[in-house]
Scaffold this motif. Structure first.
Motif, short mmCIF file in Angstrom:
data_model
loop_
_atom_site.label_atom_id
_atom_site.label_comp_id
_atom_site.label_asym_id
_atom_site.label_seq_id
_atom_site.Cartn_x
_atom_site.Cartn_y
_atom_site.Cartn_z
N ALA A 1 0.82 -1.21 0.00
CA ALA A 1 0.00 0.00 0.00
C ALA A 1 0.85 1.26 0.00
CB ALA A 1 -0.93 -0.01 1.21
N ARG A 2 1.97 1.21 0.69
CA ARG A 2 2.87 2.36 0.76
C ARG A 2 3.44 2.68 -0.64
NH1 ARG A 2 6.52 1.26 5.28
NH2 ARG A 2 4.73 1.96 6.44
N GLU A 3 3.83 1.65 -1.38
CA GLU A 3 4.38 1.87 -2.72
C GLU A 3 3.33 2.40 -3.68
OE1 GLU A 3 5.87 -1.98 -3.53
OE2 GLU A 3 7.74 -1.65 -2.46
N ILE A 4 2.12 1.87 -3.59
CA ILE A 4 1.05 2.34 -4.47
C ILE A 4 0.70 3.79 -4.15
CG2 ILE A 4 -1.38 2.02 -5.06
CD1 ILE A 4 -0.87 -1.01 -4.72
N GLY A 5 0.71 4.15 -2.87
CA GLY A 5 0.47 5.55 -2.50
C GLY A 5 1.53 6.48 -3.06
N ALA A 6 2.79 6.03 -3.04
CA ALA A 6 3.86 6.86 -3.60
C ALA A 6 3.70 7.03 -5.11
CB ALA A 6 5.21 6.23 -3.28
N ILE A 7 3.24 5.98 -5.78
CA ILE A 7 3.01 6.08 -7.23
C ILE A 7 1.90 7.07 -7.52
CG2 ILE A 7 2.15 4.81 -9.23
CD1 ILE A 7 3.73 2.38 -8.15
N GLY B 1 2.89 14.55 0.95
CA GLY B 1 4.14 14.04 1.50
C GLY B 1 4.15 14.08 3.01
N PHE B 2 3.60 15.18 3.57
CA PHE B 2 3.50 15.28 5.03
C PHE B 2 2.56 14.20 5.58
CE2 PHE B 2 1.35 16.99 8.81
CZ PHE B 2 2.45 17.10 9.66
N ALA B 3 1.42 13.97 4.92
CA ALA B 3 0.48 12.94 5.36
C ALA B 3 1.12 11.55 5.28
CB ALA B 3 -0.78 12.99 4.52
N TYR C 1 1.80 9.04 8.46
CA TYR C 1 1.34 7.65 8.51
C TYR C 1 2.51 6.69 8.74
CZ TYR C 1 -3.32 8.96 6.88
OH TYR C 1 -4.57 9.48 6.77
N ASN C 2 3.64 6.96 8.13
CA ASN C 2 4.82 6.12 8.35
C ASN C 2 5.28 6.20 9.80
OD1 ASN C 2 5.31 4.84 5.98
ND2 ASN C 2 6.70 6.40 5.18
N HIS C 3 5.29 7.39 10.34
CA HIS C 3 5.76 7.59 11.71
C HIS C 3 4.83 6.93 12.73
CE1 HIS C 3 7.81 9.42 15.07
NE2 HIS C 3 6.65 9.92 15.50
N LEU C 4 3.53 6.99 12.49
CA LEU C 4 2.55 6.42 13.41
C LEU C 4 2.29 4.94 13.18
CD1 LEU C 4 -0.09 9.30 13.44
CD2 LEU C 4 1.67 8.81 15.14
N ASP C 5 2.91 4.33 12.17
CA ASP C 5 2.66 2.94 11.78
C ASP C 5 1.18 2.70 11.55
OD1 ASP C 5 5.22 2.03 11.65
OD2 ASP C 5 5.29 1.35 13.73
N PHE C 6 0.56 3.61 10.85
CA PHE C 6 -0.87 3.50 10.55
C PHE C 6 -1.10 2.27 9.68
CE2 PHE C 6 -4.64 4.54 8.03
CZ PHE C 6 -5.53 4.79 9.05
N GLY C 7 -2.02 1.40 10.12
CA GLY C 7 -2.32 0.19 9.37
C GLY C 7 -1.39 -0.97 9.66
N ALA C 8 -0.48 -0.83 10.61
CA ALA C 8 0.45 -1.91 10.93
C ALA C 8 -0.29 -2.99 11.71
CB ALA C 8 1.62 -1.39 11.74
N LYS C 9 0.23 -4.19 11.61
CA LYS C 9 -0.37 -5.33 12.29
C LYS C 9 0.22 -5.45 13.69
CE LYS C 9 -0.41 -7.63 7.89
NZ LYS C 9 0.15 -8.71 7.13
#
Length: 160
Positions: free
Chosen positions: A24-30, A56-58, A62-70
């Protein structure tokens, strides 16, 4: 003249280090890159810059908060139990599963061995992963010591 791709030095090492696409992270970057490119292509440079900064800030947040992590992925399990055909599977494992699992759901019943056995599949959310062996031991007493397997639940949230 260009050398064929398979002869480029270091290409095989580079290909081995690239993770498989589709997270999902890669698709968001695309999508971020495509959206910015379309906005720049239309000539709106200020909007493209603003869109890139905001998205980019959002993304960084999300990366910093581990949003969606298991975070609790060790608790989610799939349980396969093989039982004899004469055993009523509807309520035979309920007390055991209530003791060790916060929630459980019978997702599949399948006949095996020419119809003489049933293979039950449950999705479990364990209360504590440390008591997994104790759960298996209790289940073995009920199913006549036939095959039991517990595996991680397969979820496709982060991957396509």
């Amino acid at each position: 003249m260009w050398a064929p791709v398979w002869r480029w030095p270091g290409l095989s090492a580079w290909c081995a280090s690239v993770p498989p696409p589709g997270s999902a992270r890669e698709i968001g970057a695309i999508f971020l890159a495509m959206g910015t490119g379309l906005i720049i292509g239309m000539g709106y440079l200020a909007y493209a810059f603003l869109c890139t900064i905001l998205l980019g800030f959002a993304s960084a947040l999300y990366n910093h908060l581990d949003f969606g992590a298991k975070k609790r992925s060790a608790l989610y399990k799939t349980l396969h139990i093989t039982i004899p055909e004469d055993l009523d599977y509807t309520d035979v494992f309920e007390p055991i599963l209530k003791k060790y699992a916060a929630s459980h759901e019978l997702t599949m019943v399948k006949t095996t061995n020419m119809g003489s056995l049933f293979r039950l599949t449950y999705n479990l959310t364990l209360k504590t992963p440390a008591k997994e062996k104790e759960l298996i031991d209790r289940l073995r007493c009920r199913n006549g010591n036939l095959e039991i397997s517990i595996s991680a639940q397969e979820t496709l949230i982060g991957e396509l």
